[in-house]
Design a protein around this motif. Structure first.
Motif, PDB file in Angstrom:
ATOM      1  N   ILE A 124       0.814  -1.322  -0.065  1.00  0.00           N
ATOM      2  CA  ILE A 124      -0.025   0.161   0.006  1.00  0.00           C
ATOM      3  C   ILE A 124       0.801   1.355   0.126  1.00  0.00           C
ATOM      4  O   ILE A 124       0.365   2.446  -0.312  1.00  0.00           O
ATOM      5  CB  ILE A 124      -0.928   0.045   0.994  1.00  0.00           C
ATOM      6  N   HIS A 125       2.018   1.257   0.536  1.00  0.00           N
ATOM      7  CA  HIS A 125       3.054   2.354   0.366  1.00  0.00           C
ATOM      8  C   HIS A 125       4.526   1.685   0.572  1.00  0.00           C
ATOM      9  O   HIS A 125       4.723   0.769   0.915  1.00  0.00           O
ATOM     10  CB  HIS A 125       2.789   3.560   1.412  1.00  0.00           C
ATOM     11  N   HIS A 126       5.511   2.378  -0.020  1.00  0.00           N
ATOM     12  CA  HIS A 126       6.848   2.081   0.269  1.00  0.00           C
ATOM     13  C   HIS A 126       7.639   3.360   1.092  1.00  0.00           C
ATOM     14  O   HIS A 126       6.964   4.209   1.091  1.00  0.00           O
ATOM     15  CB  HIS A 126       7.524   1.750  -1.050  1.00  0.00           C
ATOM     16  N   VAL A 127       8.611   3.028   1.550  1.00  0.00           N
ATOM     17  CA  VAL A 127       9.500   4.065   1.986  1.00  0.00           C
ATOM     18  C   VAL A 127       9.672   5.285   1.307  1.00  0.00           C
ATOM     19  O   VAL A 127       9.120   6.330   1.487  1.00  0.00           O
ATOM     20  CB  VAL A 127      10.691   3.646   2.635  1.00  0.00           C
ATOM     21  N   VAL A 128       9.936   5.018   0.044  1.00  0.00           N
ATOM     22  CA  VAL A 128      10.011   6.190  -1.004  1.00  0.00           C
ATOM     23  C   VAL A 128       9.268   5.328  -2.242  1.00  0.00           C
ATOM     24  O   VAL A 128       9.680   4.446  -2.833  1.00  0.00           O
ATOM     25  CB  VAL A 128      11.756   6.253  -1.460  1.00  0.00           C
ATOM     26  N   GLU A 129       8.248   6.416  -2.715  1.00  0.00           N
ATOM     27  CA  GLU A 129       7.476   5.871  -3.705  1.00  0.00           C
ATOM     28  C   GLU A 129       8.258   5.841  -5.123  1.00  0.00           C
ATOM     29  O   GLU A 129       7.918   5.106  -5.964  1.00  0.00           O
ATOM     30  CB  GLU A 129       6.486   6.524  -3.680  1.00  0.00           C
ATOM     31  N   ALA A 130       8.973   7.022  -5.236  1.00  0.00           N
ATOM     32  CA  ALA A 130       9.728   7.237  -6.575  1.00  0.00           C
ATOM     33  C   ALA A 130      10.903   6.347  -6.918  1.00  0.00           C
ATOM     34  O   ALA A 130      11.556   5.769  -5.548  1.00  0.00           O
ATOM     35  CB  ALA A 130      10.165   8.621  -6.613  1.00  0.00           C
ATOM     36  N   GLY A 131      11.176   5.748  -7.990  1.00  0.00           N
ATOM     37  CA  GLY A 131      12.236   4.856  -8.485  1.00  0.00           C
ATOM     38  C   GLY A 131      12.124   3.545  -7.983  1.00  0.00           C
ATOM     39  O   GLY A 131      10.953   2.836  -7.494  1.00  0.00           O
TER      40      GLY A 131
END
Length: 168
Positions: A124-131
């Motif tokens: 549902i999310h990640h520490v950093v969404e970009a890359g």
């Protein structure tokens, strides 16, 4: 009740406080200050979509971030209640090492459990969404393991120290 059993009350309080504080650091630092992700940002992103969708997605994430903060507040409040109960008992030894170890244990449990469930299983999310988010997610999980090991070893060392476990 032996001293190790009495120290468990302090350990439980510190662990809940650590879960709450770890959650607050995540929510305040990663969600709000750095804005690296929101609670559902992998499902409802604010970038790469039109302005109307981005606004709706920000509102969705803000609502779920609020529920997340309600959870961390609840864990912190329960930890304070348990700590208050423990310090009111004259037979529960107060130990800075056990409390610090328990805080680290709780924070580590938060990072590990939240990271495995939200980042890896549910996505549902990640520490950093970009890359490439995987290195950041793995670092977050590793921080949880390190905090758990530090906390556990600190608590164990304190439980074996007769001077730390002497009743007040």
């Amino acid at each position: 009740m032996d001293n190790a059993s009495k120290l468990r009350q302090l350990t439980a309080a510190g662990t809940l406080l650590g879960i709450g504080m770890g959650g607050f650091v995540d929510g305040i630092l990663f969600h709000q200050v750095l804005q690296l992700h929101g609670m559902l940002s992998a499902k409802y992103p604010r970038t790469g979509v039109d302005a109307t969708t981005a606004l709706v997605n920000v509102e969705i994430n803000m609502f779920w971030d609020g529920l997340f903060h309600a959870f961390t507040w609840t864990m912190t409040a329960l930890g304070i209640a348990l700590l208050w109960h423990a310090v009111q008992r004259r037979d529960v030894p107060l130990s800075t090492r056990t409390l610090v170890g328990s805080l680290a244990l709780g924070w580590g449990l938060f990072n590990l459990i939240e990271g495995v469930i939200d980042h890896e299983l549910l996505g549902i999310h990640h520490v950093v969404e970009a890359g490439n988010h995987l290195p950041w997610d793995m670092a977050f999980l590793a921080s949880g393991v390190v905090l758990i090991l530090f906390g556990w070893s600190t608590i164990r060392a304190d439980h074996g120290d007769d001077t730390a476990t002497a009743a007040r």
